[in-house]
Motif scaffolding. Structure first.
Motif, PDB file in Angstrom:
ATOM      1  N   GLY A 281      46.412   7.966   4.388  1.00 60.64           N
ATOM      2  CA  GLY A 281      47.148   6.744   4.689  1.00 60.64           C
ATOM      3  C   GLY A 281      48.564   6.788   4.160  1.00 60.64           C
ATOM      4  N   PHE A 282      48.736   7.218   2.903  1.00 64.11           N
ATOM      5  CA  PHE A 282      50.085   7.329   2.355  1.00 64.11           C
ATOM      6  C   PHE A 282      50.902   8.350   3.130  1.00 64.11           C
ATOM      7  N   GLY A 283      50.266   9.454   3.549  1.00 62.82           N
ATOM      8  CA  GLY A 283      50.972  10.460   4.322  1.00 62.82           C
ATOM      9  C   GLY A 283      51.457   9.917   5.662  1.00 62.82           C
ATOM     10  N   VAL A 284      50.597   9.146   6.333  1.00 61.50           N
ATOM     11  CA  VAL A 284      50.979   8.541   7.619  1.00 61.50           C
ATOM     12  C   VAL A 284      52.132   7.568   7.425  1.00 61.50           C
ATOM     13  N   VAL A 285      52.064   6.758   6.373  1.00 65.56           N
ATOM     14  CA  VAL A 285      53.146   5.806   6.088  1.00 65.56           C
ATOM     15  C   VAL A 285      54.460   6.556   5.846  1.00 65.56           C
ATOM     16  N   ALA A 286      54.384   7.661   5.113  1.00 60.43           N
ATOM     17  CA  ALA A 286      55.600   8.399   4.754  1.00 60.43           C
ATOM     18  C   ALA A 286      56.298   9.017   5.959  1.00 60.43           C
ATOM     19  N   VAL A 287      55.537   9.447   6.973  1.00 57.47           N
ATOM     20  CA  VAL A 287      56.139  10.136   8.120  1.00 57.47           C
ATOM     21  C   VAL A 287      56.178   9.269   9.373  1.00 57.47           C
ATOM     22  N   ALA A 288      55.749   8.015   9.269  1.00 55.87           N
ATOM     23  CA  ALA A 288      55.644   7.153  10.449  1.00 55.87           C
ATOM     24  C   ALA A 288      56.996   7.004  11.150  1.00 55.87           C
ATOM     25  N   PRO A 289      57.013   7.190  12.474  1.00 61.33           N
ATOM     26  CA  PRO A 289      58.270   7.037  13.215  1.00 61.33           C
ATOM     27  C   PRO A 289      58.612   5.581  13.519  1.00 61.33           C
ATOM     28  N   GLY A 290      57.606   4.714  13.424  1.00 65.75           N
ATOM     29  CA  GLY A 290      57.833   3.314  13.744  1.00 65.75           C
ATOM     30  C   GLY A 290      56.829   2.414  13.050  1.00 65.75           C
ATOM     31  N   ALA A 291      56.971   1.111  13.300  1.00 65.40           N
ATOM     32  CA  ALA A 291      56.191   0.109  12.580  1.00 65.40           C
ATOM     33  C   ALA A 291      54.696   0.214  12.860  1.00 65.40           C
ATOM     34  N   TRP A 292      54.312   0.476  14.103  1.00 63.08           N
ATOM     35  CA  TRP A 292      52.881   0.452  14.439  1.00 63.08           C
ATOM     36  C   TRP A 292      52.144   1.650  13.848  1.00 63.08           C
ATOM     37  N   VAL A 293      52.807   2.793  13.791  1.00 61.17           N
ATOM     38  CA  VAL A 293      52.194   3.944  13.118  1.00 61.17           C
ATOM     39  C   VAL A 293      52.100   3.663  11.614  1.00 61.17           C
ATOM     40  N   GLY A 294      53.131   3.027  11.064  1.00 57.60           N
ATOM     41  CA  GLY A 294      53.080   2.630   9.666  1.00 57.60           C
ATOM     42  C   GLY A 294      51.919   1.688   9.387  1.00 57.60           C
ATOM     43  N   MET A 295      51.661   0.794  10.339  1.00 60.56           N
ATOM     44  CA  MET A 295      50.529  -0.133  10.199  1.00 60.56           C
ATOM     45  C   MET A 295      49.209   0.631  10.150  1.00 60.56           C
ATOM     46  N   LEU A 296      49.105   1.701  10.935  1.00 59.10           N
ATOM     47  CA  LEU A 296      47.909   2.542  10.892  1.00 59.10           C
ATOM     48  C   LEU A 296      47.731   3.141   9.503  1.00 59.10           C
ATOM     49  N   GLY A 297      48.834   3.577   8.898  1.00 57.65           N
ATOM     50  CA  GLY A 297      48.762   4.128   7.555  1.00 57.65           C
ATOM     51  C   GLY A 297      48.249   3.119   6.539  1.00 57.65           C
ATOM     52  N   PHE A 298      48.730   1.876   6.602  1.00 59.65           N
ATOM     53  CA  PHE A 298      48.266   0.846   5.670  1.00 59.65           C
ATOM     54  C   PHE A 298      46.806   0.476   5.940  1.00 59.65           C
ATOM     55  N   THR A 299      46.376   0.611   7.196  1.00 58.94           N
ATOM     56  CA  THR A 299      44.961   0.394   7.516  1.00 58.94           C
ATOM     57  C   THR A 299      44.087   1.436   6.826  1.00 58.94           C
ATOM     58  N   LEU A 300      44.503   2.700   6.896  1.00 58.95           N
ATOM     59  CA  LEU A 300      43.766   3.774   6.230  1.00 58.95           C
ATOM     60  C   LEU A 300      43.776   3.585   4.713  1.00 58.95           C
ATOM     61  N   LEU A 301      44.890   3.099   4.179  1.00 55.05           N
ATOM     62  CA  LEU A 301      44.966   2.861   2.735  1.00 55.05           C
ATOM     63  C   LEU A 301      43.931   1.844   2.285  1.00 55.05           C
ATOM     64  N   GLY A 302      43.760   0.774   3.060  1.00 58.48           N
ATOM     65  CA  GLY A 302      42.756  -0.222   2.713  1.00 58.48           C
ATOM     66  C   GLY A 302      41.356   0.349   2.704  1.00 58.48           C
ATOM     67  N   LEU A 303      41.050   1.165   3.704  1.00 61.97           N
ATOM     68  CA  LEU A 303      39.713   1.769   3.775  1.00 61.97           C
ATOM     69  C   LEU A 303      39.470   2.769   2.651  1.00 61.97           C
ATOM     70  N   GLY A 304      40.514   3.492   2.249  1.00 62.19           N
ATOM     71  CA  GLY A 304      40.331   4.524   1.235  1.00 62.19           C
ATOM     72  C   GLY A 304      40.332   4.002  -0.184  1.00 62.19           C
ATOM     73  N   LEU A 305      41.344   3.211  -0.540  1.00 66.88           N
ATOM     74  CA  LEU A 305      41.471   2.740  -1.916  1.00 66.88           C
ATOM     75  C   LEU A 305      40.360   1.768  -2.314  1.00 66.88           C
ATOM     76  N   CYS A 306      39.784   1.072  -1.351  1.00 65.77           N
ATOM     77  CA  CYS A 306      38.867  -0.030  -1.673  1.00 65.77           C
ATOM     78  C   CYS A 306      37.629   0.418  -2.437  1.00 65.77           C
ATOM     79  N   VAL A 307      37.212   1.674  -2.304  1.00 69.62           N
ATOM     80  CA  VAL A 307      35.966   2.105  -2.943  1.00 69.62           C
ATOM     81  C   VAL A 307      36.185   2.597  -4.367  1.00 69.62           C
ATOM     82  N   LEU A 308      37.427   2.915  -4.735  1.00 69.88           N
ATOM     83  CA  LEU A 308      37.663   3.603  -6.000  1.00 69.88           C
ATOM     84  C   LEU A 308      37.406   2.712  -7.209  1.00 69.88           C
ATOM     85  N   VAL A 309      37.949   1.506  -7.216  1.00 73.63           N
ATOM     86  CA  VAL A 309      37.838   0.649  -8.401  1.00 73.63           C
ATOM     87  C   VAL A 309      36.391   0.223  -8.677  1.00 73.63           C
TER      88      VAL A 309
END
Length: 402
Positions: A281-309
């Motif tokens: 997710g962070f990788g997608v956010v970092a290289v995103a060419p536009g807002a909607w791809v960036g939104m995909l990255g933040f979606t992946l971040l929610g799915l990934g980070l949520c289990v760690l804590v």
């Protein structure tokens, strides 16, 4: 006993929900709080930093209090203080009043976070299966509800006190009534509990690092997602408000199904998958060419980070079954360490370098979690010689906490 456990689980889940809503109502109205009290941009970071610092103090204090007072009682009385402190933030009009209210909020929220997770870990031990992610899912749901109520208050130009009062009037009596059914499951005898048990920091350190890295990632999303989407990816101001909501919804989804994954594949596999998805997710956010791809990255971040804590708290309870309360109180401090480090770190890197590059730093830190995944195993190597040892049964006994 089954009815006692079910009521205990439901009441604790509501406590997580109430705290999620309360915290969201505070952090999403920071601009309104700043305007109400006339806090300058230079002074605001000091107030914001004071809350997690005082929460850390509250967590340390809780470590010592639980040697004499059951976590259920600490939770029963700390949650009303947090709710009343929120109302105090909305009711004051002088800077000193805001400082007192935020100070009370910080101290109480440290005790609340620690005692909530103590009860969750001990209840999971008594159940004998993974339920911690479910508790944190209700926290995410509360956060979504709180953020929505905050949006409504801002949309209708309601004062902070008018926005907060109905929420407190509903949550305060409901949480206090539900506290009658909290369950203190214990994996140790009373003498061991009184002494606090042998918590070896060297063994707890990997989990502390994972907790810190997870909250660096979380604070990056909460503090920088809107600015990143608008300033770097060129989105509209309205669209820039969406990533955090998407992130919160995906944490709810991931946590709602996460316990099933832990039961089927084990905590180690779930943590590894979560770390990889978050890093992607962070990788997608970092290289995103536009807002909607960036939104995909933040979606992946929610799915990934949520289990760690949630799994980090659960792993601490397994690692020190005779002193899980002490271990969780110490581990909880690194929740606030990550929160304090994350936002300034990304901001400084973004100003000195660029914000795309800054997103790669939390990505690398999350990937480091893969190296600590073995710490989440059901039978961790507590002796440091590569060999597992049998341990005493974890099944605890219940109490109504009164």
């Amino acid at each position: 006993m089954t009815d006692v456990l079910r009521r205990g689980r439901a009441s604790l889940a509501f406590s997580f929900f109430a705290q999620g809503a309360t915290f969201a109502l505070l952090v999403t109205r920071i601009p309104a709080i700043q305007d109400r009290y006339g806090v300058s941009d230079a002074l605001l970071p000091a107030f914001l930093a004071a809350v997690p610092i005082l929460a850390g103090v509250g967590s340390v204090t809780t470590e010592h209090l639980v040697k004499r007072i059951r976590p259920s009682r600490l939770l029963r009385w700390s949650q009303p203080v947090v709710l009343l402190a929120l109302l105090g933030v909305g009711a004051g009009d002088r800077l000193v009043e805001m400082a007192v209210a935020l100070g009370a909020f910080g101290l109480a929220v440290g005790a609340l976070d620690a005692s909530m997770n103590m009860l969750g870990v001990s209840l999971q031990r008594t159940y004998g299966r993974s339920i911690m992610l479910g508790f944190h899912a209700t926290y995410s749901l509360g956060g979504i509800v709180g953020a929505s109520l905050a949006w409504a208050g801002a949309h209708w130009h309601l004062s902070l006190f008018t926005s907060y009062l109905p929420v407190v009037l509903v949550l305060l009596p409901a949480a206090f009534l539900g506290s009658r059914w909290y369950v203190d499951g214990e994996g140790a005898s009373e003498p061991e509990k009184a002494e606090g048990g042998p918590v070896v920091f060297r063994l707890l350190l990997p989990l502390c690092l994972v907790m810190t890295f997870a909250y660096i990632g979380d604070s990056t999303v909460s503090n920088w997602s809107a600015k990143y989407l608008q300033d770097v990816l060129g989105s509209s101001e309205q669209l820039a408000t969406v990533p955090y909501n998407v992130y919160m919804v995906m944490t709810l989804v991931g946590r709602a199904v996460g316990d099933v994954g832990v039961r089927r594949f084990g905590a180690v596999a779930v943590v590894r998958l979560g770390a990889v998805v978050a890093a992607l997710g962070f990788g997608v956010v970092a290289v995103a060419p536009g807002a909607w791809v960036g939104m995909l990255g933040f979606t992946l971040l929610g799915l990934g980070l949520c289990v760690l804590v949630p799994q980090t708290f659960a792993a601490a309870g397994r690692l020190f079954p005779g002193a899980s309360d002490t271990a969780i109180a110490r581990l909880n401090i690194f929740n606030y360490v990550g929160f304090l480090i994350g936002s300034p770190l990304v901001g400084a890197l973004g100003d000195a370098w660029n914000y795309r590059g800054a997103m790669l730093v939390p990505m690398v830190l999350v990937l480091v979690t893969l190296g600590y995944a073995r710490s989440f195993a059901p039978e961790p190597d507590r002796y440091g010689d590569g060999h597992e040892r049998p341990r005493t049964a974890d099944v605890g006994r219940g109490s109504n906490g009164l």
